[in-house]
Write an enzyme that holds these catalytic residues in place. Structure first.
Site, PDB file in Angstrom:
ATOM      1  N   HIS A  99       0.850  -1.194   0.000  1.00 48.64           N
ATOM      2  CA  HIS A  99       0.000   0.000   0.000  1.00 48.64           C
ATOM      3  C   HIS A  99       0.879   1.233   0.000  1.00 48.64           C
ATOM      4  O   HIS A  99       1.946   1.235   0.607  1.00 48.64           O
ATOM      5  CB  HIS A  99      -0.907   0.011   1.248  1.00 48.64           C
ATOM      6  CG  HIS A  99      -2.067   0.919   1.090  1.00 48.64           C
ATOM      7  ND1 HIS A  99      -2.003   2.259   1.398  1.00 48.64           N
ATOM      8  CD2 HIS A  99      -3.317   0.679   0.627  1.00 48.64           C
ATOM      9  CE1 HIS A  99      -3.175   2.802   1.127  1.00 48.64           C
ATOM     10  NE2 HIS A  99      -3.987   1.882   0.665  1.00 48.64           N
TER      11      HIS A  99
ATOM     12  N   ASP B 186      -7.934  -5.590  -0.016  1.00 46.92           N
ATOM     13  CA  ASP B 186      -8.400  -6.446  -1.103  1.00 46.92           C
ATOM     14  C   ASP B 186      -8.005  -7.909  -0.944  1.00 46.92           C
ATOM     15  O   ASP B 186      -8.482  -8.757  -1.699  1.00 46.92           O
ATOM     16  CB  ASP B 186      -7.845  -5.940  -2.445  1.00 46.92           C
ATOM     17  CG  ASP B 186      -8.441  -4.595  -2.831  1.00 46.92           C
ATOM     18  OD1 ASP B 186      -9.651  -4.431  -2.633  1.00 46.92           O
ATOM     19  OD2 ASP B 186      -7.696  -3.722  -3.296  1.00 46.92           O
TER      20      ASP B 186
HETATM   21  N1  CMC Z   1       4.199  -7.407  -4.844  1.00 49.73           N
HETATM   22  C1  CMC Z   1       5.532  -7.331  -5.051  1.00 49.73           C
HETATM   23  N2  CMC Z   1       6.265  -6.223  -4.877  1.00 49.73           N
HETATM   24  C2  CMC Z   1       5.621  -5.124  -4.487  1.00 49.73           C
HETATM   25  C3  CMC Z   1       4.231  -5.106  -4.247  1.00 49.73           C
HETATM   26  C4  CMC Z   1       3.521  -6.314  -4.443  1.00 49.73           C
HETATM   27  N3  CMC Z   1       2.194  -6.372  -4.237  1.00 49.73           N
HETATM   28  N4  CMC Z   1       3.839  -3.863  -3.872  1.00 49.73           N
HETATM   29  C5  CMC Z   1       4.957  -3.112  -3.872  1.00 49.73           C
HETATM   30  N5  CMC Z   1       6.022  -3.877  -4.234  1.00 49.73           N
HETATM   31  C6  CMC Z   1       7.430  -3.447  -4.294  1.00 49.73           C
HETATM   32  C7  CMC Z   1       7.722  -2.628  -5.534  1.00 49.73           C
HETATM   33  O1  CMC Z   1       8.133  -3.454  -6.597  1.00 49.73           O
HETATM   34  C8  CMC Z   1       8.813  -1.716  -5.028  1.00 49.73           C
HETATM   35  O2  CMC Z   1       9.992  -2.482  -4.962  1.00 49.73           O
HETATM   36  P1  CMC Z   1      11.447  -1.783  -5.237  1.00 49.73           P
HETATM   37  O3  CMC Z   1      11.613  -0.780  -4.120  1.00 49.73           O
HETATM   38  O4  CMC Z   1      12.403  -2.895  -5.197  1.00 49.73           O
HETATM   39  O5  CMC Z   1      11.348  -1.130  -6.586  1.00 49.73           O
HETATM   40  C9  CMC Z   1       8.408  -1.430  -3.594  1.00 49.73           C
HETATM   41  O6  CMC Z   1       7.643  -2.556  -3.174  1.00 49.73           O
HETATM   42  C10 CMC Z   1       7.559  -0.169  -3.425  1.00 49.73           C
HETATM   43  O7  CMC Z   1       6.440  -0.294  -4.278  1.00 49.73           O
HETATM   44  P2  CMC Z   1       5.811   0.885  -5.119  1.00 49.73           P
HETATM   45  O8  CMC Z   1       5.259   0.347  -6.387  1.00 49.73           O
HETATM   46  O9  CMC Z   1       6.751   2.040  -5.189  1.00 49.73           O
HETATM   47  O10 CMC Z   1       4.619   1.301  -4.140  1.00 49.73           O
HETATM   48  P3  CMC Z   1       3.414   2.212  -4.502  1.00 49.73           P
HETATM   49  O11 CMC Z   1       3.060   2.927  -3.282  1.00 49.73           O
HETATM   50  O12 CMC Z   1       3.680   3.018  -5.724  1.00 49.73           O
HETATM   51  O13 CMC Z   1       2.265   1.149  -4.907  1.00 49.73           O
HETATM   52  C11 CMC Z   1       0.500  -0.414  -4.692  1.00 49.73           C
HETATM   53  C12 CMC Z   1       1.259   0.743  -4.038  1.00 49.73           C
HETATM   54  C13 CMC Z   1      -0.744  -0.715  -3.877  1.00 49.73           C
HETATM   55  C14 CMC Z   1       0.031   0.011  -6.106  1.00 49.73           C
HETATM   56  C15 CMC Z   1       1.420  -1.646  -4.772  1.00 49.73           C
HETATM   57  O14 CMC Z   1       1.775  -2.058  -3.475  1.00 49.73           O
HETATM   58  C16 CMC Z   1       0.788  -2.793  -5.543  1.00 49.73           C
HETATM   59  O15 CMC Z   1       0.896  -2.849  -6.767  1.00 49.73           O
HETATM   60  N6  CMC Z   1       0.095  -3.760  -4.847  1.00 49.73           N
HETATM   61  C17 CMC Z   1      -0.609  -4.802  -5.528  1.00 49.73           C
HETATM   62  C18 CMC Z   1      -1.955  -4.296  -6.024  1.00 49.73           C
HETATM   63  C19 CMC Z   1      -2.933  -4.100  -4.892  1.00 49.73           C
HETATM   64  O16 CMC Z   1      -3.120  -4.971  -4.047  1.00 49.73           O
HETATM   65  N7  CMC Z   1      -3.645  -2.967  -4.909  1.00 49.73           N
HETATM   66  C20 CMC Z   1      -4.649  -2.634  -3.901  1.00 49.73           C
HETATM   67  C21 CMC Z   1      -4.245  -1.481  -3.037  1.00 49.73           C
HETATM   68  S1  CMC Z   1      -5.259  -1.313  -1.546  1.00 49.73           S
HETATM   69  C22 CMC Z   1      -6.842  -0.913  -2.075  1.00 49.73           C
HETATM   70  C23 CMC Z   1      -6.911   0.320  -2.863  1.00 49.73           C
HETATM   71  O17 CMC Z   1      -6.659   1.410  -2.338  1.00 49.73           O
HETATM   72  O18 CMC Z   1      -7.275   0.240  -4.029  1.00 49.73           O
END
Ligand code: CMC
Length: 432
Positions: A309, A366
């Site tokens: 998140h 989720d």
């Molecule tokens: N699986 C694997 N790696 C992950 C995941 C994941 N679910 N989430 C984040 N990471 C890694 C990402 O690759 C990055 O790694 P590195 O630092 O090595 O590059 C690090 O963690 C930080 O991630 P980020 O993409 O910069 O984080 P963000 O804040 O931009 O993204 C997120 C947040 C929710 C989009 C992401 O965690 C994600 O894609 N999760 C899976 C999709 C998901 O479950 N979404 C629902 C969110 S909660 C309900 C809502 O609000 O909709």
């Protein structure tokens, strides 16, 4: 209003010139540097893709503390509201700012009943969608279509109440109708006799040949699940509603845009993706290690859906409540869902894995919702629709707050241009 901390000023040095920037503090103690004068004073912008460090507005609706794992609606912890309130009461709280009295609650519920049906002409739209249409496509199109049936501009509080209850009530009816359309069954009409969630379950699952037995345990679970989704700060869909609303667009158009933003797999679409991921694991023999390895592999676009998140760097408080609802629903329906076992193993292994520990990735809202929804009888393509239904009071409250905000201006982020400058123009007949 966030207070300006007179004692604190942030200083930014640009081209040898020091620019003093006020520091603001909100009621929860979070601080933000006020950069509104930066371009005028120093001729620089700020660069923040994904807006991870950008405060776009002041809001009194919900508060998320990602370190504490805390979510408040109008100051109340979400745990308290899910335990003691119905979804309609929480909708009132978000939209009006206070919990309703008995009289206010009855008046609000009466408006829900009055506006629950959808216009006969709109019903004909459903016939034209292809059978396999994703219900989110239908939902968004139907919501924006509402503006052509109810074109009045919302001015007074009374108008906004009517627009809000109309939208909340009709979205539920549209959601159930789009499901019925997708399975080729006739629609069931809303009933004045039923509460918001009982009505929704009845419209979803009753048919001309079978009565649906409304189970109070499932009605309570539905209320709780919708409450958990009701608002969440300036997330992607809410920011979309605000951005569209900032141009002066009407409530239906702004919410339609929010629904489209929610649909994406990184946002509300993740609940459907989680179940698809769990089903893939099940099909491939139930081994969770492969899914974890793929999520960690930077050359593989797959992520562990339902994990991570932007704000929570600890457990998402909603995820724990959903897990509990999940077990209660499964116990009530007598379902034994092998996907729950896979999800629990996946959660356990990911939480013990250094990759997820170092990045502070925990299950989000989720991760378990799909298992509860499945047990209640919802198909997976309806999961994001349920998220939209839950998030709607938040979108309405945020849109309304934006309209009343004296600081609000049309949303218009800047960019760093990386394209060419003045290339030589070649007439079409001379281009290679
Ligand atoms: N699986 C694997 N790696 C992950 C995941 C994941 N679910 N989430 C984040 N990471 C890694 C990402 O690759 C990055 O790694 P590195 O630092 O090595 O590059 C690090 O963690 C930080 O991630 P980020 O993409 O910069 O984080 P963000 O804040 O931009 O993204 C997120 C947040 C929710 C989009 C992401 O965690 C994600 O894609 N999760 C899976 C999709 C998901 O479950 N979404 C629902 C969110 S909660 C309900 C809502 O609000 O909709």
């Amino acid at each position: 209003m966030a207070d300006e901390l007179k004692s604190q000023v942030a200083e930014l040095r640009v081209d040898g010139q020091v620019v003093a920037l006020p520091v603001l503090e909100d009621t929860a103690g979070f601080r933000a540097v006020d950069i509104r004068g930066l371009w005028k004073d120093a001729r620089v912008y700020t660069y923040d893709p994904g807006f991870g460090c950008t405060v776009s507005c002041q809001s009194a609706i919900s508060h998320v503390d990602g370190e504490k794992g805390q979510l408040l609606y109008r100051g109340y912890p979400v745990e308290v509201l899910t335990e003691h309130c119905t979804f309609v009461e929480v909708a009132y709280l978000l939209i009006h700012g206070t919990l309703p009295t008995h009289a206010q609650s009855e008046k609000f519920s009466a408006l829900f009943n009055r506006h629950s049906m959808i216009h006969e002409d709109m019903r004909t739209f459903f016939r034209r969608y292809p059978e396999r249409a994703h219900p989110m496509a239908v939902l968004s199109a139907m919501v924006v279509s509402l503006s052509s049936f109810y074109p009045e501009v919302e001015q007074t509080d009374e108008d906004i109440d009517i627009a809000a209850t109309r939208l909340l009530s009709k979205l539920r009816t549209i959601a159930a109708f789009s499901y019925k359309k997708s399975i080729g069954e006739p629609v069931s009409q809303p009933s004045y006799k039923l509460s918001y969630c009982a009505n929704f379950l009845n419209m979803m699952f009753s048919s001309p040949v079978t009565d649906y037995q409304i189970d109070p345990v499932l009605v309570r679970a539905m209320n709780q699940l919708l409450i958990l989704h009701a608002d969440h700060g300036q997330n992607c869909s809410t920011s979309t509603v605000r951005l569209v609303g900032s141009s002066g667009a009407n409530l239906y158009a702004s919410v339609c845009a929010g629904i489209c933003a929610l649909w994406g797999p990184l946002h509300g679409g993740a609940n459907q993706e989680v179940i698809e991921m769990l089903k893939t694991i099940q099909r491939e023999g139930g081994h969770v290690d492969k899914a974890i390895a793929q999520a960690k592999d930077k050359t593989n676009p797959r992520r562990l859906m339902g994990f991570g998140h932007r704000i929570y760097k600890t457990f998402d408080p909603r995820a724990g409540i959903v897990k509990k609802i999940c077990t209660e629903v499964l116990a009530r329906t007598g379902t034994r869902d092998p996907l729950l076992d896979i999800a629990m193993e996946l959660e356990g292994k990911a939480l013990a894995d250094p990759y997820f520990i170092e990045r502070k990735l925990y299950p989000n809202v989720d991760f378990y919702t799909g298992i509860a929804y499945r047990a209640m009888g919802f198909p997976s393509d309806m999961f994001t629709v349920l998220f939209a239904l839950g998030r709607l009071p938040g979108w309405i409250a945020q849109w309304q707050e934006l309209r009343r905000d004296p600081h609000q201006r049309i949303g218009r982020p800047m960019q760093l241009y990386t394209g060419p400058m003045n290339p030589a123009f070649v007439p079409i007949e001379k281009r290679p």
